[in-house]
Write a protein that holds these residues in place. Structure first.
Motif, PDB file in Angstrom:
ATOM      1  N   ASP A   9       0.828  -1.204   0.000  1.00 29.14           N
ATOM      2  CA  ASP A   9       0.000   0.000   0.000  1.00 29.14           C
ATOM      3  C   ASP A   9       0.864   1.257   0.000  1.00 29.14           C
ATOM      4  O   ASP A   9       0.479   2.283  -0.533  1.00 29.14           O
ATOM      5  N   TYR A  36       0.403   3.648 -14.383  1.00 23.72           N
ATOM      6  CA  TYR A  36      -0.122   5.002 -14.356  1.00 23.72           C
ATOM      7  C   TYR A  36       0.307   5.652 -13.046  1.00 23.72           C
ATOM      8  O   TYR A  36       0.494   4.983 -12.030  1.00 23.72           O
ATOM      9  N   GLN A  38      -0.769   8.969 -10.363  1.00 22.15           N
ATOM     10  CA  GLN A  38      -1.809   9.936 -10.025  1.00 22.15           C
ATOM     11  C   GLN A  38      -1.303  10.867  -8.939  1.00 22.15           C
ATOM     12  O   GLN A  38      -0.910  10.416  -7.859  1.00 22.15           O
ATOM     13  N   LEU A  44      -5.414  10.063 -13.692  1.00 20.90           N
ATOM     14  CA  LEU A  44      -4.262   9.174 -13.865  1.00 20.90           C
ATOM     15  C   LEU A  44      -3.515   9.548 -15.130  1.00 20.90           C
ATOM     16  O   LEU A  44      -4.119   9.811 -16.172  1.00 20.90           O
ATOM     17  N   LEU A  88       0.593   8.452  -6.200  1.00 23.51           N
ATOM     18  CA  LEU A  88      -0.072   7.152  -6.152  1.00 23.51           C
ATOM     19  C   LEU A  88       0.141   6.470  -7.491  1.00 23.51           C
ATOM     20  O   LEU A  88      -0.106   7.070  -8.542  1.00 23.51           O
ATOM     21  N   PHE A  90      -0.483   3.162 -10.090  1.00 22.70           N
ATOM     22  CA  PHE A  90      -1.383   2.067 -10.407  1.00 22.70           C
ATOM     23  C   PHE A  90      -0.795   1.209 -11.517  1.00 22.70           C
ATOM     24  O   PHE A  90      -0.343   1.713 -12.548  1.00 22.70           O
ATOM     25  N   GLY A 107      -4.801  -2.377 -10.420  1.00 17.88           N
ATOM     26  CA  GLY A 107      -4.444  -2.726  -9.065  1.00 17.88           C
ATOM     27  C   GLY A 107      -5.000  -1.712  -8.081  1.00 17.88           C
ATOM     28  O   GLY A 107      -5.609  -0.713  -8.477  1.00 17.88           O
ATOM     29  N   SER A 108      -4.761  -1.970  -6.810  1.00 13.52           N
ATOM     30  CA  SER A 108      -5.332  -1.131  -5.748  1.00 13.52           C
ATOM     31  C   SER A 108      -4.514   0.124  -5.485  1.00 13.52           C
ATOM     32  O   SER A 108      -4.926   0.978  -4.703  1.00 13.52           O
ATOM     33  N   GLY A 109      -3.357   0.223  -6.127  1.00 12.47           N
ATOM     34  CA  GLY A 109      -2.551   1.428  -5.976  1.00 12.47           C
ATOM     35  C   GLY A 109      -1.500   1.313  -4.887  1.00 12.47           C
ATOM     36  O   GLY A 109      -1.709   0.652  -3.862  1.00 12.47           O
ATOM     37  N   THR A 110      -0.363   1.946  -5.124  1.00 15.77           N
ATOM     38  CA  THR A 110       0.720   2.028  -4.145  1.00 15.77           C
ATOM     39  C   THR A 110       1.099   3.481  -3.968  1.00 15.77           C
ATOM     40  O   THR A 110       1.408   4.162  -4.954  1.00 15.77           O
ATOM     41  N   GLN A 111       1.049   3.947  -2.744  1.00 22.11           N
ATOM     42  CA  GLN A 111       1.441   5.327  -2.443  1.00 22.11           C
ATOM     43  C   GLN A 111       2.953   5.377  -2.255  1.00 22.11           C
ATOM     44  O   GLN A 111       3.492   4.755  -1.340  1.00 22.11           O
TER      45      GLN A 111
END
Lengths: 116, 113
Positions: A9, A36, A38, A44, A88, A90, A107-111
């Motif tokens: 995450d 992508y 964001q 995005l 963020l 994706f 995907g759920s995204g990585t910060q």
């Protein structure tokens, strides 16, 4: 069915250090893979994609990603992180053998946070 | 060149009021169009997609609806907003052919109060 996983995450890295944002995927055929980025309160932005050919794909802002078919991974990398890379991220996948307007699975995204 | 426009950028609406968000694409024909919602700045939830005028596919039953009155126009609507409709709404488009990803609009931040 196609799926994509971003197991982290949150990723923190010091400015100037290399960064990696992980992505693994599952498709029944050959994958089309995308990254992508964001920024807060923005849409995005496309970074790079793998369709076919060289496993190492170079994209915008010095990012690159390596397609690894045996590990079903498409990790995003950058040799030297900048504070401005904090955003963020994706990963997305599409099964090249499936004709569907629904297409991309995200995907759920990585910060990513780059610390000065 | 192809561009996508999404407006408004921010919107604050009372519970029970109607909603209309508009998305238009320029420089392309017959695009696939998508509406996503992003809650709490994280994952993307596909709400609707459209492959042509008047053709709408709904992914999730909800308080929202979508319409495509023109080839390059995609509208997200609600008759009565709920608090749970708050979020960041993104429009995206794709040209035909699976090798292309999506191009996203700049998003609309909707707050229902």
């Amino acid at each position: 069915a196609q799926s994509v996983a971003q197991p982290e995450d949150q990723v923190n890295v010091a400015e100037g250090n290399p960064l990696t944002v992980k992505c693994t995927y599952s498709v029944s055929g050959n994958p089309y893979l995308f990254w992508y980025v964001q920024y807060p309160n923005r849409g995005l932005q496309f970074l790079l994609k793998y369709i076919t050919g060289d496993n190492l794909v170079k994209g915008s802002y010095g990012f690159e990603a390596e397609f690894n078919k045996s590990q079903t991974s498409f990790h995003l990398k950058k040799p030297s992180a900048l504070v401005s890379d904090s955003a963020l991220y994706f990963c997305a996948v599409r099964d090249s053998g499936v004709r569907s307007a629904r297409q991309l699975t995200f995907g759920s995204g990585t910060q990513l946070t780059v610390l000065p | 060149s192809q561009t996508i426009h999404q407006w408004p950028a921010t919107l604050v609406q009372p519970v029970g009021s109607p909603l209309s968000l508009e998305c238009t694409v320029e420089g392309t024909s017959n695009p696939n169009l998508y509406w996503y919602r992003q809650a709490a700045g994280r994952g993307l939830q596909l709400l609707f997609y459209s492959v042509g005028i008047g053709q709408i596919s709904s992914e999730v039953p909800q308080n929202l609806s979508a319409s495509r009155p023109q080839d390059r126009q995609f509208i997200l609507s609600s008759k009565k907003l709920l608090l749970s409709d708050s979020g960041f709404y993104l429009c995206a488009w794709r040209i035909g052919g699976g090798k292309y990803g999506y191009t996203f609009g700049s998003g609309t931040r909707l707050t229902v109060v």
